[in-house]
Enzyme design. Structure first.
Site, PDB file in Angstrom:
ATOM      1  N   ASN A   1     -80.163   0.594  46.482  1.00  0.00           N
ATOM      2  CA  ASN A   1     -79.643   1.131  45.219  1.00  0.00           C
ATOM      3  C   ASN A   1     -78.119   1.078  45.234  1.00  0.00           C
ATOM      4  O   ASN A   1     -77.459   1.876  45.898  1.00  0.00           O
ATOM      5  CB  ASN A   1     -80.131   2.569  45.021  1.00  0.00           C
ATOM      6  CG  ASN A   1     -79.664   3.150  43.699  1.00  0.00           C
ATOM      7  OD1 ASN A   1     -79.201   2.429  42.811  1.00  0.00           O
ATOM      8  ND2 ASN A   1     -79.774   4.461  43.556  1.00  0.00           N
TER       9      ASN A   1
ATOM     10  N   LYS B   1     -76.151   1.675  42.767  1.00  0.00           N
ATOM     11  CA  LYS B   1     -75.548   2.636  41.837  1.00  0.00           C
ATOM     12  C   LYS B   1     -74.486   1.913  40.985  1.00  0.00           C
ATOM     13  O   LYS B   1     -74.745   0.812  40.511  1.00  0.00           O
ATOM     14  CB  LYS B   1     -75.006   3.836  42.595  1.00  0.00           C
ATOM     15  CG  LYS B   1     -76.087   4.485  43.486  1.00  0.00           C
ATOM     16  CD  LYS B   1     -75.626   5.715  44.210  1.00  0.00           C
ATOM     17  CE  LYS B   1     -76.768   6.236  45.079  1.00  0.00           C
ATOM     18  NZ  LYS B   1     -76.422   7.483  45.788  1.00  0.00           N
TER      19      LYS B   1
ATOM     20  N   HIS C   1     -84.206   9.414  39.921  1.00  0.00           N
ATOM     21  CA  HIS C   1     -83.263   9.510  41.021  1.00  0.00           C
ATOM     22  C   HIS C   1     -82.516  10.840  40.940  1.00  0.00           C
ATOM     23  O   HIS C   1     -82.233  11.353  39.858  1.00  0.00           O
ATOM     24  CB  HIS C   1     -82.275   8.337  40.977  1.00  0.00           C
ATOM     25  CG  HIS C   1     -81.418   8.233  42.190  1.00  0.00           C
ATOM     26  ND1 HIS C   1     -80.262   8.958  42.348  1.00  0.00           N
ATOM     27  CD2 HIS C   1     -81.556   7.503  43.327  1.00  0.00           C
ATOM     28  CE1 HIS C   1     -79.720   8.669  43.510  1.00  0.00           C
ATOM     29  NE2 HIS C   1     -80.484   7.782  44.133  1.00  0.00           N
TER      30      HIS C   1
ATOM     31  N   GLU D   1     -79.533  11.686  41.203  1.00  0.00           N
ATOM     32  CA  GLU D   1     -78.312  11.712  40.391  1.00  0.00           C
ATOM     33  C   GLU D   1     -78.630  11.751  38.900  1.00  0.00           C
ATOM     34  O   GLU D   1     -77.864  12.320  38.111  1.00  0.00           O
ATOM     35  CB  GLU D   1     -77.431  10.505  40.744  1.00  0.00           C
ATOM     36  CG  GLU D   1     -76.815  10.645  42.134  1.00  0.00           C
ATOM     37  CD  GLU D   1     -76.253   9.342  42.664  1.00  0.00           C
ATOM     38  OE1 GLU D   1     -76.302   8.320  41.936  1.00  0.00           O
ATOM     39  OE2 GLU D   1     -75.769   9.339  43.804  1.00  0.00           O
TER      40      GLU D   1
ATOM     41  N   GLU E   1     -86.250  11.613  48.655  1.00  0.00           N
ATOM     42  CA  GLU E   1     -84.831  11.649  49.013  1.00  0.00           C
ATOM     43  C   GLU E   1     -84.358  13.100  49.081  1.00  0.00           C
ATOM     44  O   GLU E   1     -84.173  13.743  48.050  1.00  0.00           O
ATOM     45  CB  GLU E   1     -83.991  10.839  48.023  1.00  0.00           C
ATOM     46  CG  GLU E   1     -84.311  11.084  46.556  1.00  0.00           C
ATOM     47  CD  GLU E   1     -83.297  10.438  45.625  1.00  0.00           C
ATOM     48  OE1 GLU E   1     -82.450   9.664  46.091  1.00  0.00           O
ATOM     49  OE2 GLU E   1     -83.342  10.735  44.430  1.00  0.00           O
TER      50      GLU E   1
ATOM     51  N   GLY F   1     -74.837  12.146  51.597  1.00  0.00           N
ATOM     52  CA  GLY F   1     -73.393  12.308  51.460  1.00  0.00           C
ATOM     53  C   GLY F   1     -72.878  13.697  51.779  1.00  0.00           C
ATOM     54  O   GLY F   1     -71.780  14.064  51.368  1.00  0.00           O
TER      55      GLY F   1
ATOM     56  N   SER G   1     -79.638   9.081  53.569  1.00  0.00           N
ATOM     57  CA  SER G   1     -78.566   8.522  54.404  1.00  0.00           C
ATOM     58  C   SER G   1     -79.113   7.614  55.504  1.00  0.00           C
ATOM     59  O   SER G   1     -78.789   7.753  56.681  1.00  0.00           O
ATOM     60  CB  SER G   1     -77.735   9.653  55.028  1.00  0.00           C
ATOM     61  OG  SER G   1     -77.078  10.392  54.019  1.00  0.00           O
TER      62      SER G   1
END
Length: 717
Positions: A10, A12, A99, A101, A169, A175, A215
């Site tokens: 991905n 992004k 996702h 985000e 995830e 992050g 990650s």
């Protein structure tokens, strides 16, 4: 239950430019040999605006393009959205949904995610469904609760679970500096699978692929992938680096990792140069990666029109001849015709062999053009000695490395385990020629390419030694140079006699490519042989800009990326009970797709008269062909550019058997369309064949076809 692994990258809203994206894809290509595509699927999620542009390059790596999002709407007044149907219309068959985000930054709810999944199910788009908890939820002990809630919203919308991949995830491990241990990841994904088992079914739970997306890096992926409920990864930042392929290769490692050191050692021990080793490493890498070496109809368009020889208007420029090399490929032993020496040593006409005629052609061209035209051969390790001995009576051709360079040889590959083949009874059987595509690495590795360039040679005309129609043509040379093309293929119009041979086509981006019969899927065979659709075939008469060839080697790290063909054999060709092996080959004409701006030219059939079988040899020896004053073999004018079709019984496959068929010389085929011979027959002197004639003898005892004219009939002896 065994589930195929799947890795997603991905990107992004990265990288910063298309140029960087293309550079990344080129870097990945170098690592493809370490990946077995039969073990792992890879989907890449570029920014939306780049999807269609990058898709061909992504697919060329054996990967699929995946959208990062999709609308929950159908077509209509939805500014900034796109539908699942839009994706499928663009041949984008995958999308991420849910996702973290999209959920945290854009406020997508579980209901929104469910509606999007429903639209994809209606249309048939594959979904990577993302679920996972935040750090606050993790620390509050709500991981299981959150995952179940997010799944519960979607489950009622799913009708076809084969089009769903889950991606767990843990948002808290993305992050943040915190990393989920392999044990934590496995525990959570086992709980997800258990929930699916209870909420849907055991069968769905067993088959459902569940990725891990926290990650992931080259350092931690090897241990993670050993966990029974982790079926791959959804990778973020690490997918924007060349080392992303290390993750993919650890998920689906190919035999390259284990076997390549053995091949490399074997080739170095044999004294092969670095270029030869690099070329085989490329072809072996394609084999063990599981890459599909076939070229189906779905990837092709026909070539409708090309420049024609008769319509060329360039004024021939004799000065170009001083910069031009004539090269004949002479590596074939003719084993398919029962020979154990160079096929070019076969007598063709008037007692002249192929090599005799080639030498006389060169002498004639030098006289005609009043220049010391450069000539070379590419021999194989099996033909070099016999060829040089036969040509010693033509000292003007040159000697030693000025006359020849030797084709590389390649290890045969054991079919069962992809290891280097071994045959103690005769170790020479462990090696094979790598196809005439080896022309390019052989030129580079032998130093021939650099030597020619330093001496001022810029252009090369290449053809097969068994094609006596392929002579230097100043008009074609001038056209090639003035066109500025780096590579040009001479093609001829296909007839029914050519329908089983390779043909020219275009890829979906409009570039020219060559498809050989070995690259055609069985289900596409009918269209492959459609001479009305695919109108042109490769004569293997090629023109190459040597400076452009050197540039392509530099661009591709010394290994021209030609399509790979695999041929199943036995290690000892005469012992069908010996070990089954694979011989990896490339075709020199396939280089047309390696050069940007490559072109093709339709030439008269007179420039194409090859001998691959005894059928061809018998026709070539007949009066259907003429020997010109400049020692060129051409079709008789009466043939109107179409050769006779000869089909001999399998008992005449070898040349010695064919000689017994025509003890008095070949029959007249000047006006023959097709000749078929079945059973033991000998031709008397002065037999004339016209139209389509079949000669049969079912008795088992040889019988003679008497002198006379036979036209459009079947003759039973």
């Amino acid at each position: 239950m065994s589930r195929k692994f799947i890795v997603g990258g991905n990107w992004k809203c990265n990288p910063a430019s298309m140029k960087e994206a293309n550079t990344l894809l080129k870097e990945w290509k170098k690592s493809l040999p370490s990946v077995d595509k039969s073990k792992v699927d890879v989907v890449i999620c570029p920014p939306a605006l780049w999807m269609t542009t990058l898709s061909p390059a992504i697919e060329a790596l054996g990967m699929q393009t995946c959208a990062q999002n999709v609308g929950k709407n159908d077509a209509g007044a939805f500014t900034g959205e796109w539908t699942a149907a839009n994706l499928l219309d663009l041949n984008i068959k995958w999308t991420l949904i849910g996702h973290s985000e999209r959920r945290t930054k854009y406020g997508e709810t579980d209901a929104d995610v469910a509606e999007k999944v429903a639209k994809c199910q209606e249309i048939g788009v594959n979904v990577i469904l993302c679920i996972g908890e935040t750090l606050e939820e993790r620390e509050g002990g709500k991981t299981d609760e959150v995952n179940k809630r997010q799944l519960a919203a979607v489950i009622p919308k799913v009708k076809d679970w084969s089009k769903i991949v889950l991606a767990y995830e843990p948002v808290w491990a993305i992050g943040t500096g915190k990393v989920a241990t392999p044990e934590q990841a496995e525990e959570t994904q086992a709980a997800i699978r258990a929930y699916i088992k209870g909420a849907v079914s055991s069968d769905v739970a067993d088959k459902l692929q569940i990725q891990y997306g926290g990650s992931v890096s080259p350092d931690n992926c090897a241990e993670l992938i050993t966990k029974p409920n982790i079926d791959g990864f959804l990778v973020g930042g690490a997918s924007l680096k060349p080392t992303f392929m290390e993750i993919v290769s650890k998920v689906g490692p190919s035999k390259m990792v284990d076997m390549w050191p053995k091949f490399e050692e074997k080739m170095k021990k044999e004294g092969l140069n670095d270029t030869a080793i690099a070329a085989f490493k490329y072809t072996y890498g394609v084999l063990v990666s599981g890459a599909d070496v076939m070229i189906p109809e779905s990837k092709l368009d026909p070539v409708e029109k090309l420049p024609e020889y008769e319509k060329l208007r360039e004024k021939p420029d004799p000065r170009l001849l001083k910069k031009t090399l004539i090269l004949k490929l002479n590596g074939g032993l003719g084993t398919g015709m029962g020979l154990e020496k160079a096929k070019s040593l076969l007598p063709v006409t008037q007692g002249f062999t192929f090599l005799d005629l080639i030498a006389k052609q060169v002498a004639s061209m030098r006289k005609e053009f009043k220049t010391d035209l450069k000539f070379m051969l590419m021999n194989s390790f099996s033909t070099s000695q016999d060829t040089l001995e036969a040509l010693s009576k033509y000292p003007d051709l040159g000697t030693g490395s000025d006359l020849e360079f030797v084709q590389n040889k390649a290890p045969k590959v054991t079919a069962s385990d992809m290891s280097p083949a071994e045959w103690s009874a005769d170790s020479s059987h462990e090696w094979c020629p790598p196809g005439h595509g080896d022309l390019y690495p052989a030129m580079l590795g032998s130093g021939t390419l650099e030597k020619l360039l330093k001496k001022g040679y810029r252009y090369m005309f290449v053809s097969n030694s068994d094609n006596l129609g392929a002579t230097m043509d100043l008009k074609i040379l001038t056209h090639f140079v003035q066109s500025g093309a780096p590579f040009m293929m001479e093609v001829a119009e296909r007839t029914d006699a050519d329908k089983k041979g390779g043909h020219l086509a275009k890829d979906k981006a409009g570039g020219l490519l060559l498809r050989e019969s070995a690259q055609c899927p069985e289900e596409d065979e009918k269209e492959f042989q459609n001479v009305g659709k695919y109108k042109f075939f490769n004569t293997n008469n090629l023109w190459v800009d040597l400076a452009a060839l050197k540039r392509e080697f530099r661009r591709n790290d010394g290994a021209l990326p030609l399509p790979v063909m695999k041929n199943g054999k036995t290690v000892d060709p005469r012992d069908k009970a010996s070990t089954k092996v694979l011989q990896l080959e490339t075709a020199m004409g396939a280089a047309i797709q390696c050069f940007e701006g490559a072109s093709a030219l339709v030439i008269p059939r007179s420039r194409f008269a090859p001998v691959k079988t005894t059928n061809d040899l018998l026709a070539l020896r007949s009066d259907a062909y003429k020997l010109t004053e400049d020692f060129t073999i051409v079709l008789a004018p009466e043939r109107d550019g179409v050769p006779p079709e000869v089909k001999l019984d399998g008992m005449y496959k070898f040349t010695d058997a064919m000689e017994k068929l025509i003890p008095n010389g070949p029959p007249s085929l000047l006006h023959c369309k097709k000749l078929v011979v079945e059973g033991p027959v000998t031709f008397a002197k002065d037999v004339i064949i016209k139209g389509t004639v079949t000669v049969k003898n079912s008795s088992g005892t040889s019988k003679e076809l008497a002198a006379g004219t036979y036209e459009d009939k079947t003759v039973e002896l």
